[in-house]
Design a protein around this motif. Structure first.
Motif, mmCIF file in Angstrom:
data_model
loop_
_atom_site.group_PDB
_atom_site.id
_atom_site.type_symbol
_atom_site.label_atom_id
_atom_site.label_comp_id
_atom_site.label_asym_id
_atom_site.label_seq_id
_atom_site.Cartn_x
_atom_site.Cartn_y
_atom_site.Cartn_z
ATOM 1 N N ARG A 53 18.691 6.696 17.116
ATOM 2 C CA ARG A 53 18.277 5.922 18.280
ATOM 3 C C ARG A 53 19.466 5.276 18.959
ATOM 4 O O ARG A 53 19.476 5.083 20.173
ATOM 5 N N GLU A 96 11.683 8.648 25.466
ATOM 6 C CA GLU A 96 12.469 7.606 24.795
ATOM 7 C C GLU A 96 12.003 6.218 25.220
ATOM 8 O O GLU A 96 11.847 5.316 24.388
ATOM 9 N N THR A 147 10.200 3.477 22.614
ATOM 10 C CA THR A 147 10.905 2.240 22.279
ATOM 11 C C THR A 147 10.249 1.004 22.877
ATOM 12 O O THR A 147 10.672 -0.110 22.596
ATOM 13 N N SER A 180 5.578 -0.782 18.154
ATOM 14 C CA SER A 180 5.973 0.528 17.639
ATOM 15 C C SER A 180 4.780 1.463 17.526
ATOM 16 O O SER A 180 3.690 1.070 17.100
#
Length: 286
Positions: free
Chosen positions: A4, A194, A198, A202
């Protein structure tokens, strides 16, 4: 996590390479991790036991030793060559997508001839894994393909398009960022996935039984139609700022407001992919 921290560089490199059919690492890994959090313990053990035999594939450059590695194996093997210098897995190129035209009635027939599309391959992999007579190498390969292809099916531009190669020929900007070759496919494959993954809370967690039943409901054909509809309603309607089948602009401009509206859509696709993969794996192993 290191992957990440490196996401931004990976996304930039992938944009410049303009991949044709990869739901970049972040999306695939997220789908796989959601699945492993939600399968039964017996299933998880069976999956990891089979992946531990991954050396039988003969692809040391592309390991399936972890669930993250298995989730991206089908993309990693694309550049591999055989002894004659030919693509070793060239036959599998069309297995990653099924670009049904979103401006026509839903129909997989044109893009799924002879089973060469993502939904048909998902069903094939499930059958191979449920058959105790399937040889070890074929079982490991089917598992790695299955983990990857369920992720692919839930990237809307692998399920529907406007005859633009899954959005690869539709130039677009992402907020203030606009590279010469940036397109809708790259945005949904990487930047949006992404951002969706993020954004708190979560997505990688144990879901309730009710959530799993609701989000994983349906068949592979139902999921295909649903993802195709998302391509129509979210991808192209946003790109044209109205009618999904109106003429496409020379470069679609996705504003920050557009992106904010699309993040929940992309998050839902990741959740659906993960929980549906868990459902299939439990059907196979539990």
């Amino acid at each position: 996590m290191l992957r990440r921290l490196c996401t931004a560089l990976a996304l930039l490199a992938a944009t410049l390479a303009s991949p044709a059919s990869a739901y970049w690492e972040y999306g695939h890994e997220t789908v796989a991790e959601i699945a492993m959090r939600n399968v039964q313990p017996k299933t998880r053990a069976a999956v990891m036991r089979l992946l531990a035999r991954g050396k039988v594939l003969g692809t040391p450059e592309c390991s399936v030793a972890t669930i993250e590695g298995a989730s991206t194996w089908a993309d990693c093997i694309k550049p591999l060559k055989d002894a004659a210098g030919q693509p070793r897995y060239g036959y599998a190129y069309t297995w990653h997508f099924q670009d049904a035209d979103v401006c026509k009635p839903f129909d997989l027939q044109p893009s799924c001839k002879d089973g060469n599309c993502v939904s048909a391959q998902i069903e094939r992999d499930v059958k191979l894994l449920r058959n105790p007579r399937t040889p070890l190498k074929a079982r490991v390969e089917a598992l790695a393909f299955l983990i990857h292809f369920v992720g692919d099916l839930h990237q809307p531009l692998h399920a529907g398009d406007r005859e633009d190669q899954g959005g690869n020929k539709a130039l677009a900007s992402y907020g203030a960022y606009s590279a010469p070759r940036l397109n809708l496919h790259s945005i949904w494959d990487g930047y949006l996935a992404e951002r969706a993954g993020t954004t708190p809370p979560s997505l990688i967690r144990r879901y309730t039984p009710g959530e799993r039943r609701r989000l994983a409901a349906g068949t592979v054909m139902d999921w295909s139609r649903e993802s195709w509809q998302v391509a129509h309603d979210a991808v192209y309607a946003t790109a044209t700022h109205g009618d999904a089948c109106a003429p496409m602009p020379a470069r679609a401009e996705l504003s920050q407001a557009d992106i904010a509206r699309l993040v929940p859509v992309a998050r839902l696709e990741l959740q659906r992919g993960g929980l549906r993969l868990a459902k299939l794996l439990d059907r196979i192993y539990a």
